[in-house]
Scaffold this motif. Structure first.
Motif, PDB file in Angstrom:
ATOM      1  N   MET A   1      29.184  -8.854  10.177  1.00  0.00           N
ATOM      2  CA  MET A   1      29.801  -7.658  10.768  1.00  0.00           C
ATOM      3  C   MET A   1      29.261  -7.453  12.177  1.00  0.00           C
ATOM      4  O   MET A   1      28.066  -7.555  12.410  1.00  0.00           O
ATOM      5  N   GLU A   2      30.126  -7.156  13.099  1.00  0.00           N
ATOM      6  CA  GLU A   2      29.713  -7.037  14.490  1.00  0.00           C
ATOM      7  C   GLU A   2      28.863  -5.788  14.723  1.00  0.00           C
ATOM      8  O   GLU A   2      28.994  -4.777  14.028  1.00  0.00           O
ATOM      9  N   VAL A   3      28.000  -5.894  15.726  1.00  0.00           N
ATOM     10  CA  VAL A   3      27.090  -4.803  16.057  1.00  0.00           C
ATOM     11  C   VAL A   3      27.867  -3.551  16.451  1.00  0.00           C
ATOM     12  O   VAL A   3      27.415  -2.419  16.227  1.00  0.00           O
ATOM     13  N   PHE A   4      29.053  -3.739  17.039  1.00  0.00           N
ATOM     14  CA  PHE A   4      29.844  -2.604  17.530  1.00  0.00           C
ATOM     15  C   PHE A   4      30.118  -1.593  16.420  1.00  0.00           C
ATOM     16  O   PHE A   4      30.024  -0.379  16.646  1.00  0.00           O
ATOM     17  N   TYR A   5      30.439  -2.071  15.220  1.00  0.00           N
ATOM     18  CA  TYR A   5      30.741  -1.157  14.110  1.00  0.00           C
ATOM     19  C   TYR A   5      29.514  -0.317  13.748  1.00  0.00           C
ATOM     20  O   TYR A   5      29.618   0.892  13.515  1.00  0.00           O
ATOM     21  N   PHE A   6      28.349  -0.970  13.708  1.00  0.00           N
ATOM     22  CA  PHE A   6      27.118  -0.249  13.403  1.00  0.00           C
ATOM     23  C   PHE A   6      26.801   0.781  14.491  1.00  0.00           C
ATOM     24  O   PHE A   6      26.314   1.877  14.199  1.00  0.00           O
ATOM     25  N   MET A   7      27.074   0.421  15.741  1.00  0.00           N
ATOM     26  CA  MET A   7      26.801   1.347  16.839  1.00  0.00           C
ATOM     27  C   MET A   7      27.664   2.596  16.725  1.00  0.00           C
ATOM     28  O   MET A   7      27.167   3.727  16.895  1.00  0.00           O
ATOM     29  N   VAL A   8      28.960   2.426  16.440  1.00  0.00           N
ATOM     30  CA  VAL A   8      29.860   3.575  16.315  1.00  0.00           C
ATOM     31  C   VAL A   8      29.466   4.436  15.128  1.00  0.00           C
ATOM     32  O   VAL A   8      29.369   5.674  15.231  1.00  0.00           O
ATOM     33  N   PHE A   9      29.205   3.783  13.990  1.00  0.00           N
ATOM     34  CA  PHE A   9      28.829   4.527  12.787  1.00  0.00           C
ATOM     35  C   PHE A   9      27.515   5.276  13.003  1.00  0.00           C
ATOM     36  O   PHE A   9      27.390   6.457  12.665  1.00  0.00           O
ATOM     37  N   GLY A  10      26.528   4.579  13.595  1.00  0.00           N
ATOM     38  CA  GLY A  10      25.234   5.212  13.837  1.00  0.00           C
ATOM     39  C   GLY A  10      25.323   6.378  14.805  1.00  0.00           C
ATOM     40  O   GLY A  10      24.683   7.419  14.610  1.00  0.00           O
ATOM     41  N   ALA A  11      26.130   6.216  15.873  1.00  0.00           N
ATOM     42  CA  ALA A  11      26.288   7.289  16.852  1.00  0.00           C
ATOM     43  C   ALA A  11      26.935   8.518  16.217  1.00  0.00           C
ATOM     44  O   ALA A  11      26.494   9.657  16.435  1.00  0.00           O
ATOM     45  N   LEU A  12      27.966   8.288  15.402  1.00  0.00           N
ATOM     46  CA  LEU A  12      28.623   9.411  14.724  1.00  0.00           C
ATOM     47  C   LEU A  12      27.677  10.104  13.756  1.00  0.00           C
ATOM     48  O   LEU A  12      27.638  11.340  13.685  1.00  0.00           O
ATOM     49  N   ALA A  14      24.454  10.267  13.933  1.00  0.00           N
ATOM     50  CA  ALA A  14      23.464  11.014  14.703  1.00  0.00           C
ATOM     51  C   ALA A  14      24.053  12.328  15.227  1.00  0.00           C
ATOM     52  O   ALA A  14      23.392  13.379  15.196  1.00  0.00           O
ATOM     53  N   VAL A  15      25.285  12.270  15.702  1.00  0.00           N
ATOM     54  CA  VAL A  15      25.933  13.482  16.228  1.00  0.00           C
ATOM     55  C   VAL A  15      26.168  14.494  15.109  1.00  0.00           C
ATOM     56  O   VAL A  15      25.937  15.700  15.290  1.00  0.00           O
ATOM     57  N   VAL A  16      26.642  14.021  13.941  1.00  0.00           N
ATOM     58  CA  VAL A  16      26.863  14.931  12.805  1.00  0.00           C
ATOM     59  C   VAL A  16      25.557  15.607  12.404  1.00  0.00           C
ATOM     60  O   VAL A  16      25.502  16.828  12.195  1.00  0.00           O
ATOM     61  N   LEU A  21      22.033  20.344  12.222  1.00  0.00           N
ATOM     62  CA  LEU A  21      20.659  20.844  12.344  1.00  0.00           C
ATOM     63  C   LEU A  21      20.502  21.853  13.473  1.00  0.00           C
ATOM     64  O   LEU A  21      19.556  22.646  13.471  1.00  0.00           O
ATOM     65  N   SER A  22      21.399  21.813  14.444  1.00  0.00           N
ATOM     66  CA  SER A  22      21.259  22.685  15.615  1.00  0.00           C
ATOM     67  C   SER A  22      21.994  24.016  15.459  1.00  0.00           C
ATOM     68  O   SER A  22      22.055  24.801  16.405  1.00  0.00           O
ATOM     69  N   LYS A  23      22.559  24.261  14.291  1.00  0.00           N
ATOM     70  CA  LYS A  23      23.288  25.517  14.096  1.00  0.00           C
ATOM     71  C   LYS A  23      22.335  26.710  14.181  1.00  0.00           C
ATOM     72  O   LYS A  23      21.285  26.736  13.544  1.00  0.00           O
ATOM     73  N   MET A 291      35.767   8.625   8.058  1.00  0.00           N
ATOM     74  CA  MET A 291      35.387   9.802   7.268  1.00  0.00           C
ATOM     75  C   MET A 291      34.181  10.514   7.883  1.00  0.00           C
ATOM     76  O   MET A 291      34.068  11.739   7.822  1.00  0.00           O
ATOM     77  N   LEU A 292      33.294   9.742   8.495  1.00  0.00           N
ATOM     78  CA  LEU A 292      32.156  10.345   9.186  1.00  0.00           C
ATOM     79  C   LEU A 292      32.639  11.147  10.393  1.00  0.00           C
ATOM     80  O   LEU A 292      32.135  12.240  10.672  1.00  0.00           O
ATOM     81  N   ALA A 293      33.633  10.616  11.099  1.00  0.00           N
ATOM     82  CA  ALA A 293      34.217  11.350  12.218  1.00  0.00           C
ATOM     83  C   ALA A 293      34.885  12.635  11.725  1.00  0.00           C
ATOM     84  O   ALA A 293      34.807  13.684  12.384  1.00  0.00           O
ATOM     85  N   SER A 294      35.535  12.564  10.556  1.00  0.00           N
ATOM     86  CA  SER A 294      36.147  13.758   9.973  1.00  0.00           C
ATOM     87  C   SER A 294      35.086  14.793   9.617  1.00  0.00           C
ATOM     88  O   SER A 294      35.307  16.004   9.783  1.00  0.00           O
ATOM     89  N   MET A 295      33.930  14.332   9.122  1.00  0.00           N
ATOM     90  CA  MET A 295      32.825  15.255   8.838  1.00  0.00           C
ATOM     91  C   MET A 295      32.365  15.959  10.107  1.00  0.00           C
ATOM     92  O   MET A 295      32.065  17.158  10.085  1.00  0.00           O
ATOM     93  N   LEU A 296      32.308  15.223  11.208  1.00  0.00           N
ATOM     94  CA  LEU A 296      31.930  15.836  12.482  1.00  0.00           C
ATOM     95  C   LEU A 296      32.928  16.926  12.856  1.00  0.00           C
ATOM     96  O   LEU A 296      32.529  18.026  13.292  1.00  0.00           O
ATOM     97  N   GLY A 297      34.217  16.646  12.666  1.00  0.00           N
ATOM     98  CA  GLY A 297      35.230  17.648  12.978  1.00  0.00           C
ATOM     99  C   GLY A 297      35.092  18.901  12.136  1.00  0.00           C
ATOM    100  O   GLY A 297      35.178  20.030  12.646  1.00  0.00           O
TER     101      GLY A 297
END
Length: 460
Positions: A1-12, A14-16, A21-23, A291-297
């Motif tokens: 699996m390419e690193v790009f997928y892990f980077m996107v998943f990890g970034a999302l 972290a943002v979620v 936590l910052s609420k 689904m992780l992006a949906s959680m962020l939303g």
């Protein structure tokens, strides 16, 4: 699996985590222990219901193909599911209002369990019956549970604003965390344990049975309009009259149909968009990323709805514009990025750009669900809530059936362009809804000025 997928998943991820936590106190609403108990009970049931639904999704097409059916036969099965939801949705919605939302929720569990059982048969007619049962169950899933929640919330005297907490948490868990876990669990059953493509459907039946037991033991019944003199046809006409006579309800229905129609079309299009030349992409991992992006939303939506400003009707205009722009990316990359002619291999540069845009769209989906739920709770009359909500799904299901039937007739860029136009129209309709929703406040201020002339400016 390419690193790009892990980077996107990890970034999302972290943002979620950072958003949650910052609420601050401004992002939270103080509630009571009685409400928290009620909310947690509903969230448990809703999560079990969604687990039963998410476990099936990734394996329906795969199961049919293992039985030896081709793309045409499978397409007809999918059309049967959406068609039955369109034909029977309003009927089951009316029955939920009249016979009880708790009873309708139990019916959903039974119907979906029966649909799962049919997956053990390779016979086409049995599978068709299962799709029809699944379509009926879907109509109940997206109407009966929300109708029960709103009615029970009001019956128990909880504050109206607290509904937004339950809505946002339900989407965060049911359409985010549960979806990710269900995808991983299904992969464990099918690939790791080699239990076959029917195993996720059996697991879904178990979760649905557990949820049904909780509903039967802990939920109380509530109704829309239980009048004995109102048959289904009368309820149907009443719901149609309510939509025709109240522009806010009609606008809400149009907005929902446009967005959900684009969303379901996206479900069919994202795979060929990311792998136009047969590139090897990790479908399950990409699904989990969405689904992780949906959680962020949904996490962002909980913050927005916890505050009095901006209003839901206001910020949803921006959400629709952003989602329309996100689905334009496949067209833009086709125009400005040189396409790769290499068959197979990893994801291309244009595919990477599109994946980021698709994650943005999924984040908009995460904001959309709790927000549309809140607006429905405000504008749809209680006596016909389930009926009207299933009315909204009629044009949606018609649209999806047409798309499925003609999925090979148009280039993928045309389909994405159509979805983008629909989303932009939804933003315009949302603007109209905001104007209408603010009219009463303006009229009230004018009335106060008429009654209190001292507030009028002096003419010198």
């Amino acid at each position: 699996m390419e690193v790009f997928y892990f980077m996107v998943f990890g970034a999302l991820a972290a943002v979620v985590a950072a958003v949650e936590l910052s609420k601050s106190n401004k992002d939270r609403i103080n509630t009571t222990s009685a409400f928290n108990s009620f909310k947690n009970n509903y969230l448990l049931v809703y999560s079990l219901m969604m687990a039963g639904d998410w476990l099936q999704g990734p394996y329906v097409y795969y199961l049919y193909s293992t039985y030896g059916y081709g793309k045409g036969d499978i397409g007809q099965l999918f059309i049967a599911g959406f068609g039955s939801s369109m034909l029977f949705g309003t009927i089951v919605g009316s029955l939920a209002d009249k016979q009880g939302r708790k009873r309708a929720s139990v019916t959903y569990c039974i119907t979906y369990i029966l649909s799962c059982i049919t997956k053990h048969s390779p016979h086409y007619k049995v599978l068709m019956l299962g799709r029809i049962l699944g379509g009926i169950a879907t109509s109940l899933l997206f109407s009966a549970f929300e109708s029960w929640l709103v009615a029970e919330h009001n019956k128990r005297g909880f504050e109206q604003q607290w509904l937004s907490i339950t809505f946002s948490k339900a989407i965060f868990l049911g359409n985010g965390l549960v979806a990710i876990i269900s995808g991983l669990f299904g992969n464990l059953l099918v690939d790791t344990l080699s239990l076959g493509p029917v195993a996720p459907f059996d697991a879904a039946s178990c979760f649905l049975a557990i949820g049904m037991a909780i509903i039967i033991s802990s939920w109380t019944e509530n109704y829309g309009d239980p009048s004995e003199n109102k048959d289904l046809l009368t309820q149907f006409k009443g719901a149609a009259t309510a939509i025709a006579s109240d522009e806010k309800i009609a606008l809400l229905g149009a907005i929902q149909s446009l967005f959900e129609g684009s969303m379901y079309t996206f479900v069919f299009l994202w795979t060929p968009a990311l792998s136009p030349n047969g590139e090897e992409i990790p479908h399950g991992f990409i699904f989990a990323t969405f689904m992780l992006a949906s959680m962020l939303g949904s996490s962002l939506a909980s913050r927005l709805m916890a505050r009095t400003s901006p209003r839901v009707e206001s910020y949803m205009q921006i959400v629709f514009v952003i989602s329309a722009a996100a689905l334009l990316l496949p067209i833009l990359t086709t125009m400005f990025v040189t396409p790769s002619k290499v068959k197979g291999g990893g994801i291309s540069f244009s595919g990477c750009l599109q994946l980021l845009g698709f994650c943005t769209f999924e984040a908009c989906v995460g904001i959309f669900w709790p927000s549309i739920m809140k607006m429905r709770s405000q504008y749809i009359p209680e006596e016909a809530r389930s009926t009207i909500m299933n009315f909204f799904r009629i044009p949606l299901n018609m649209f999806v059936c047409v798309v499925l039937y003609n999925v090979d007739a148009f280039p993928i860029t045309v389909m994405f362009g159509m979805c983008s136009i629909f989303l932009f129209v939804a933003s315009l309709l949302q603007r109209r809804l905001l104007v209408i929703a603010e009219k009463p406040k303006t009229e009230d201020r004018d009335l106060v000025k008429e009654r209190d002339p001292e507030n009028e400016p002096l003419n010198i």
